[in-house]
Design a protein around this motif. Structure first.
Motif, PDB file in Angstrom:
ATOM      1  N   LEU A 125       0.841  -1.200   0.000  1.00 34.72           N
ATOM      2  CA  LEU A 125       0.000   0.000   0.000  1.00 34.72           C
ATOM      3  C   LEU A 125       0.875   1.248   0.000  1.00 34.72           C
ATOM      4  O   LEU A 125       1.989   1.228   0.518  1.00 34.72           O
ATOM      5  N   GLY A 126       0.344   2.326  -0.567  1.00 37.18           N
ATOM      6  CA  GLY A 126       1.107   3.560  -0.565  1.00 37.18           C
ATOM      7  C   GLY A 126       0.246   4.780  -0.788  1.00 37.18           C
ATOM      8  O   GLY A 126      -0.911   4.691  -1.194  1.00 37.18           O
ATOM      9  N   LEU A 127       0.827   5.932  -0.479  1.00 36.08           N
ATOM     10  CA  LEU A 127       0.215   7.242  -0.701  1.00 36.08           C
ATOM     11  C   LEU A 127       1.197   8.098  -1.487  1.00 36.08           C
ATOM     12  O   LEU A 127       2.414   8.019  -1.285  1.00 36.08           O
ATOM     13  N   ARG A 128       0.637   8.932  -2.361  1.00 41.78           N
ATOM     14  CA  ARG A 128       1.452   9.889  -3.101  1.00 41.78           C
ATOM     15  C   ARG A 128       0.724  11.221  -3.064  1.00 41.78           C
ATOM     16  O   ARG A 128      -0.479  11.292  -3.323  1.00 41.78           O
ATOM     17  N   TYR A 129       1.433  12.288  -2.735  1.00 37.04           N
ATOM     18  CA  TYR A 129       0.826  13.615  -2.666  1.00 37.04           C
ATOM     19  C   TYR A 129       1.649  14.566  -3.526  1.00 37.04           C
ATOM     20  O   TYR A 129       2.850  14.744  -3.308  1.00 37.04           O
ATOM     21  N   ALA A 130       0.990  15.152  -4.517  1.00 33.74           N
ATOM     22  CA  ALA A 130       1.659  16.107  -5.416  1.00 33.74           C
ATOM     23  C   ALA A 130       1.152  17.508  -5.118  1.00 33.74           C
ATOM     24  O   ALA A 130      -0.047  17.731  -4.969  1.00 33.74           O
ATOM     25  N   THR A 131       2.071  18.445  -5.026  1.00 32.71           N
ATOM     26  CA  THR A 131       1.737  19.836  -4.730  1.00 32.71           C
ATOM     27  C   THR A 131       2.815  20.743  -5.334  1.00 32.71           C
ATOM     28  O   THR A 131       3.709  20.259  -6.040  1.00 32.71           O
ATOM     29  N   LEU A 132       2.735  22.008  -5.057  1.00 32.93           N
ATOM     30  CA  LEU A 132       3.766  22.950  -5.483  1.00 32.93           C
ATOM     31  C   LEU A 132       4.523  23.447  -4.265  1.00 32.93           C
ATOM     32  O   LEU A 132       3.940  23.715  -3.214  1.00 32.93           O
ATOM     33  N   PHE A 133       5.824  23.605  -4.400  1.00 37.19           N
ATOM     34  CA  PHE A 133       6.668  24.165  -3.352  1.00 37.19           C
ATOM     35  C   PHE A 133       7.547  25.215  -4.021  1.00 37.19           C
ATOM     36  O   PHE A 133       8.381  24.880  -4.866  1.00 37.19           O
ATOM     37  N   ARG A 134       7.307  26.490  -3.664  1.00 40.13           N
ATOM     38  CA  ARG A 134       8.025  27.611  -4.279  1.00 40.13           C
ATOM     39  C   ARG A 134       7.917  27.552  -5.803  1.00 40.13           C
ATOM     40  O   ARG A 134       8.919  27.632  -6.519  1.00 40.13           O
ATOM     41  N   THR A 139       6.568  16.095  -5.101  1.00 36.93           N
ATOM     42  CA  THR A 139       5.815  14.855  -4.876  1.00 36.93           C
ATOM     43  C   THR A 139       6.402  14.151  -3.667  1.00 36.93           C
ATOM     44  O   THR A 139       7.610  13.919  -3.597  1.00 36.93           O
ATOM     45  N   ARG A 140       5.524  13.831  -2.721  1.00 35.58           N
ATOM     46  CA  ARG A 140       5.922  13.065  -1.527  1.00 35.58           C
ATOM     47  C   ARG A 140       5.281  11.685  -1.625  1.00 35.58           C
ATOM     48  O   ARG A 140       4.120  11.554  -2.002  1.00 35.58           O
ATOM     49  N   ARG A 141       6.037  10.659  -1.243  1.00 37.44           N
ATOM     50  CA  ARG A 141       5.539   9.281  -1.316  1.00 37.44           C
ATOM     51  C   ARG A 141       5.816   8.550  -0.009  1.00 37.44           C
ATOM     52  O   ARG A 141       6.865   8.734   0.602  1.00 37.44           O
ATOM     53  N   ALA A 142       4.854   7.711   0.367  1.00 35.69           N
ATOM     54  CA  ALA A 142       5.015   6.798   1.509  1.00 35.69           C
ATOM     55  C   ALA A 142       4.451   5.450   1.069  1.00 35.69           C
ATOM     56  O   ALA A 142       3.302   5.372   0.628  1.00 35.69           O
ATOM     57  N   ASN A 143       5.260   4.416   1.124  1.00 32.58           N
ATOM     58  CA  ASN A 143       4.841   3.080   0.706  1.00 32.58           C
ATOM     59  C   ASN A 143       5.204   2.064   1.773  1.00 32.58           C
ATOM     60  O   ASN A 143       6.233   2.191   2.443  1.00 32.58           O
ATOM     61  N   VAL A 144       4.349   1.050   1.914  1.00 41.77           N
ATOM     62  CA  VAL A 144       4.640  -0.083   2.784  1.00 41.77           C
ATOM     63  C   VAL A 144       4.578  -1.332   1.911  1.00 41.77           C
ATOM     64  O   VAL A 144       3.540  -1.648   1.329  1.00 41.77           O
ATOM     65  N   VAL A 145       5.710  -2.020   1.806  1.00 41.22           N
ATOM     66  CA  VAL A 145       5.801  -3.271   1.054  1.00 41.22           C
ATOM     67  C   VAL A 145       5.547  -4.420   2.029  1.00 41.22           C
ATOM     68  O   VAL A 145       6.083  -4.418   3.136  1.00 41.22           O
ATOM     69  N   ASN A 146       4.721  -5.378   1.641  1.00 39.88           N
ATOM     70  CA  ASN A 146       4.379  -6.535   2.475  1.00 39.88           C
ATOM     71  C   ASN A 146       3.746  -6.076   3.791  1.00 39.88           C
ATOM     72  O   ASN A 146       4.244  -6.341   4.879  1.00 39.88           O
ATOM     73  N   VAL A 147       2.629  -5.375   3.666  1.00 39.90           N
ATOM     74  CA  VAL A 147       1.931  -4.799   4.818  1.00 39.90           C
ATOM     75  C   VAL A 147       1.654  -5.847   5.899  1.00 39.90           C
ATOM     76  O   VAL A 147       1.800  -5.579   7.089  1.00 39.90           O
ATOM     77  N   ARG A 176       8.339  -6.787   5.755  1.00 39.39           N
ATOM     78  CA  ARG A 176       7.615  -5.519   5.779  1.00 39.39           C
ATOM     79  C   ARG A 176       8.645  -4.391   5.715  1.00 39.39           C
ATOM     80  O   ARG A 176       9.593  -4.340   6.491  1.00 39.39           O
ATOM     81  N   THR A 177       8.449  -3.487   4.764  1.00 39.12           N
ATOM     82  CA  THR A 177       9.405  -2.414   4.523  1.00 39.12           C
ATOM     83  C   THR A 177       8.650  -1.108   4.314  1.00 39.12           C
ATOM     84  O   THR A 177       7.696  -1.059   3.549  1.00 39.12           O
ATOM     85  N   VAL A 178       9.084  -0.043   4.996  1.00 43.54           N
ATOM     86  CA  VAL A 178       8.488   1.287   4.835  1.00 43.54           C
ATOM     87  C   VAL A 178       9.454   2.128   4.007  1.00 43.54           C
ATOM     88  O   VAL A 178      10.641   2.209   4.313  1.00 43.54           O
ATOM     89  N   LEU A 179       8.913   2.724   2.931  1.00 45.92           N
ATOM     90  CA  LEU A 179       9.707   3.553   2.044  1.00 45.92           C
ATOM     91  C   LEU A 179       9.130   4.967   2.028  1.00 45.92           C
ATOM     92  O   LEU A 179       7.934   5.135   1.798  1.00 45.92           O
ATOM     93  N   LEU A 180       9.963   5.972   2.272  1.00 46.87           N
ATOM     94  CA  LEU A 180       9.559   7.372   2.214  1.00 46.87           C
ATOM     95  C   LEU A 180      10.447   8.086   1.213  1.00 46.87           C
ATOM     96  O   LEU A 180      11.666   7.872   1.170  1.00 46.87           O
ATOM     97  N   SER A 181       9.834   8.947   0.384  1.00 45.93           N
ATOM     98  CA  SER A 181      10.625   9.702  -0.560  1.00 45.93           C
ATOM     99  C   SER A 181       9.946  11.013  -0.910  1.00 45.93           C
ATOM    100  O   SER A 181       8.742  11.184  -0.688  1.00 45.93           O
ATOM    101  N   ALA A 182      10.736  11.930  -1.441  1.00 42.85           N
ATOM    102  CA  ALA A 182      10.217  13.209  -1.945  1.00 42.85           C
ATOM    103  C   ALA A 182      11.037  13.586  -3.165  1.00 42.85           C
ATOM    104  O   ALA A 182      12.240  13.303  -3.224  1.00 42.85           O
ATOM    105  N   SER A 183      10.377  14.177  -4.150  1.00 45.92           N
ATOM    106  CA  SER A 183      11.093  14.618  -5.342  1.00 45.92           C
ATOM    107  C   SER A 183      10.583  15.993  -5.755  1.00 45.92           C
ATOM    108  O   SER A 183       9.402  16.307  -5.598  1.00 45.92           O
TER     109      SER A 183
END
Length: 170
Positions: A118-127, A132-140, A160-167
């Motif tokens: 499962l995961g969430l992705r949130y896209a917005t503007l910064f300056r 884009t910010r992402r949070a994923n859980v592999v093998n919940v 179970r692995t938690v992955l966080l990222s931003a781009s």
């Protein structure tokens, strides 16, 4: 004796039923189908996309001498997808793999398994730049499982692995 020629009779060889090709020892058949649809809400200010993809893999082993099938493995997975925009998207997939033989003699088997990601992705503007910010859980569910190549090699499944990222685009 001059003028006489010795002759040798040789029976002709038959090539009927013989092949010069390398014998087939395995076959693989991949299938995949995907479908999705988008619905607009609130005067097209919000879009909801729902869909999924089914993938399957069939692998057969053949005896190189007789050509008869000596083993088979079938596995498939459904990956659902849900997206909500603007901004927030929910992602997920379920991967199901059927029981598999893990040795060449097809005498040892690992059980079937399923994992949920499962995961969430949130896209917005910064300056004024896309962020884009992402949070994923592999093998919940935290299933402990094994994967195999079918050649006697086992690999531990992903814990179970938690992955966080931003781009940021610039």
């Amino acid at each position: 004796m001059p003028g006489r020629v010795a002759s040798t009779t040789v029976a002709p060889r038959s090539t009927i039923g013989l092949s010069k090709a390398t014998p087939r020892t395995s076959s693989r058949f991949d299938r995949s189908i995907a479908i999705a649809d988008t619905m607009s809400l609130f005067d097209e200010r919000m879009l909801l996309t729902v869909g999924g993809r089914w993938q399957s893999l069939d692998v057969n082993s053949y005896n190189p001498v007789t050509g008869f099938r000596s083993g088979a493995s079938e596995s498939g997975a459904f990956s659902p997808g849900i997206g909500l925009s603007p901004g927030l998207s929910l992602t997920g997939r379920v991967i199901y793999t059927a029981a598999q033989y893990c040795d060449l003699a097809n005498s040892q088997k690992i059980p079937d398994r399923a994992t949920l990601d499962l995961g969430l992705r949130y896209a917005t503007l910064f300056r004024d730049r896309p962020l884009t910010r992402r949070a994923n859980v592999v093998n919940v569910t935290g299933n402990n499982d094994w994967a195999t190549t079918g050649r006697g090699i086992l690999a531990q499944g992903t814990p179970r692995t938690v992955l966080l990222s931003a781009s940021v685009d610039f």
